[in-house]
Structures are given as C-alpha cells and as structure tokens.
Design a protein around this motif. Sequence first.
Motif, mmCIF file in Angstrom:
data_model
loop_
_atom_site.group_PDB
_atom_site.id
_atom_site.type_symbol
_atom_site.label_atom_id
_atom_site.label_comp_id
_atom_site.label_asym_id
_atom_site.label_seq_id
_atom_site.Cartn_x
_atom_site.Cartn_y
_atom_site.Cartn_z
ATOM 1 N N ALA A 1 51.234 24.731 -0.038
ATOM 2 C CA ALA A 1 51.671 24.202 1.254
ATOM 3 C C ALA A 1 51.314 22.721 1.353
ATOM 4 N N THR A 2 51.773 22.096 2.436
ATOM 5 C CA THR A 2 51.501 20.685 2.698
ATOM 6 C C THR A 2 50.992 20.550 4.124
ATOM 7 N N LEU A 3 49.914 19.785 4.315
ATOM 8 C CA LEU A 3 49.323 19.596 5.633
ATOM 9 C C LEU A 3 49.556 18.163 6.101
ATOM 10 N N LEU A 4 50.174 18.022 7.278
ATOM 11 C CA LEU A 4 50.377 16.718 7.900
ATOM 12 C C LEU A 4 49.367 16.570 9.035
ATOM 13 N N THR A 5 48.633 15.459 9.046
ATOM 14 C CA THR A 5 47.692 15.148 10.127
ATOM 15 C C THR A 5 48.226 13.934 10.869
ATOM 16 N N PHE A 6 48.451 14.080 12.189
ATOM 17 C CA PHE A 6 49.068 13.004 12.971
ATOM 18 C C PHE A 6 48.626 13.096 14.428
ATOM 19 N N TRP A 7 48.972 12.077 15.219
ATOM 20 C CA TRP A 7 48.728 12.104 16.662
ATOM 21 C C TRP A 7 49.600 11.047 17.316
ATOM 22 N N TYR A 8 49.662 11.124 18.643
ATOM 23 C CA TYR A 8 50.385 10.136 19.440
ATOM 24 C C TYR A 8 49.369 9.327 20.227
ATOM 25 N N TYR B 1 61.779 18.477 4.829
ATOM 26 C CA TYR B 1 60.862 19.607 5.015
ATOM 27 C C TYR B 1 60.463 19.709 6.479
ATOM 28 N N GLU B 2 60.671 20.896 7.062
ATOM 29 C CA GLU B 2 60.283 21.160 8.442
ATOM 30 C C GLU B 2 59.008 21.999 8.440
ATOM 31 N N PRO B 3 58.307 22.062 9.589
ATOM 32 C CA PRO B 3 57.081 22.861 9.634
ATOM 33 C C PRO B 3 57.341 24.332 9.315
ATOM 34 N N LEU B 4 56.340 24.965 8.697
ATOM 35 C CA LEU B 4 56.411 26.402 8.461
ATOM 36 C C LEU B 4 56.311 27.125 9.794
ATOM 37 N N THR B 5 57.020 28.247 9.924
ATOM 38 C CA THR B 5 57.056 28.967 11.196
ATOM 39 C C THR B 5 56.752 30.444 11.006
ATOM 40 N N TYR B 6 56.486 31.098 12.131
ATOM 41 C CA TYR B 6 56.299 32.554 12.181
ATOM 42 C C TYR B 6 56.855 33.038 13.522
ATOM 43 N N THR B 7 57.050 34.329 13.659
ATOM 44 C CA THR B 7 57.527 34.910 14.907
ATOM 45 C C THR B 7 56.386 35.656 15.568
ATOM 46 N N CYS C 1 50.838 25.173 13.397
ATOM 47 C CA CYS C 1 50.415 23.833 13.794
ATOM 48 C C CYS C 1 49.505 23.919 15.005
ATOM 49 N N THR C 2 48.801 22.834 15.269
ATOM 50 C CA THR C 2 48.005 22.744 16.476
ATOM 51 C C THR C 2 48.889 22.271 17.615
ATOM 52 N N ASP C 3 48.409 22.458 18.828
ATOM 53 C CA ASP C 3 49.189 22.043 19.982
ATOM 54 C C ASP C 3 48.476 20.905 20.696
ATOM 55 N N VAL C 4 49.175 20.221 21.582
ATOM 56 C CA VAL C 4 48.606 19.103 22.331
ATOM 57 C C VAL C 4 49.235 19.110 23.714
ATOM 58 N N ARG D 1 46.648 16.200 15.728
ATOM 59 C CA ARG D 1 47.441 17.410 15.487
ATOM 60 C C ARG D 1 47.585 17.608 13.985
ATOM 61 N N THR D 2 47.795 18.850 13.603
ATOM 62 C CA THR D 2 48.103 19.172 12.211
ATOM 63 C C THR D 2 49.267 20.149 12.192
ATOM 64 N N ALA D 3 50.028 20.103 11.121
ATOM 65 C CA ALA D 3 51.146 21.024 10.944
ATOM 66 C C ALA D 3 51.282 21.327 9.455
#
Length: 196
Positions: A98-105, A135-141, A151-154, A164-166
């Motif tokens: 997998a790939t982890l993106l770390t970001f924020w606004y 590549y879009e974020p991995l998802t689940y139902t 991902c984390t939420d804000v 945030r991370t995704a």
Amino acid sequence: MARRPLRTAATTLAALLAVGLLGGCSGDTPTETAPTSDGDGTAADTSAASPSPSFTPRDLSDSVLGATLPESRGSSDGTVDGASATLEVAEVRASATATLLTFWYSGGDAAPVRRGNANWETFPTLVDTDAGRVYEPLTYTDFEGTTRCLCTDVVRVGDPPQVRTAMYPALPEDLTEVRVRQDGFEEPIVLEVTRP
C-alpha cells in the motif's frame, strides 16, 4: 393435581442448576493458591511474590502535547469546501502492499470541512504521469452500506492544522516520483516517493 408437584419440582431443580452454574462461572480468580506437595508428603510454600509488570510506566505528556507538524515537502494554494486553503503534503510512503499519503490543509478562515470520510472521491489523488495512472484512496463498505476510505477525518481547515493520512494502492516498485492532485488546487504537488 398430580402435575403441580412435578412442575414445582422441575422449577426448583432448574433454579438450583442456574445458581450452581452461575457460581461456577463467576470468573473470579482465587486470592490464594493451594499448597502443593514437595514430594515427601508435606505442603510446600507457594506464596512467592507476583511477577513484576512487563513494562515500566512513563509520562508521555510532553511528547504528545508538544507534538509538532511533520515537515511540509510541498504545497499548493486553492480552495476546499469553498474556503481558501493551502494543501500541504509531508510524505508519500510506498510499501509492497500500500501507499500512505500524509497531508493537511492550512490557512483559510478555519472553515468547517464537509468532505468527511464518506466523501473519499474529493481526497487528493496520486498521479503517475509516466504510466498515465491515477491512484485513489483505498475504500471499504461499512455496516450501513456506505463506501468509506481508509483515512483519517478532519473537521476544520485552519490553525492549528489537523494532519490527515490516507491509504492508496501499492505503487510500482520503480516509481520514484508522483504528483499529488486535488480538485480546487490548480498546481499539483510533485513529491519523491519514500520507501521503507
């Protein structure tokens, strides 16, 4: 009339069984251990001190409360949910799975963010320009049938920024650079891929 004593006896027997079962399943641990024999028929003393804990408690309040943002390695100005903001990216860390993106606004007017976990479609994407792949974020139902991202939420944009991370799919092993893009931010952020 002959059935009533039988019913009463059955009820009494059921109550006694229930009390016996509950008493045997209390989960209590004995406070003393029974003495064991030391081989010659006399009881041996087993009241040794209990083992010490496997960890030493430490005060971590300074490291938690004094936590700082990671270093921003790229940024882009734009808007999120109609509020002006800067998208800051600290890292794109790729592994074999997998790939982890770390970001924020940051910046803006501390506006609420309506783009929560359920709206993963609005998250940043990772673009491999050489291969022409996005590549879009991995998802689940979830249990309600809603598709959510890993991902984390804000809840706000502004100060203090909320990191945030995704999680995204694994990137090709030979990919060394990606563009981080998000709707509302004109300029993509070009970032080197880091690997463990």
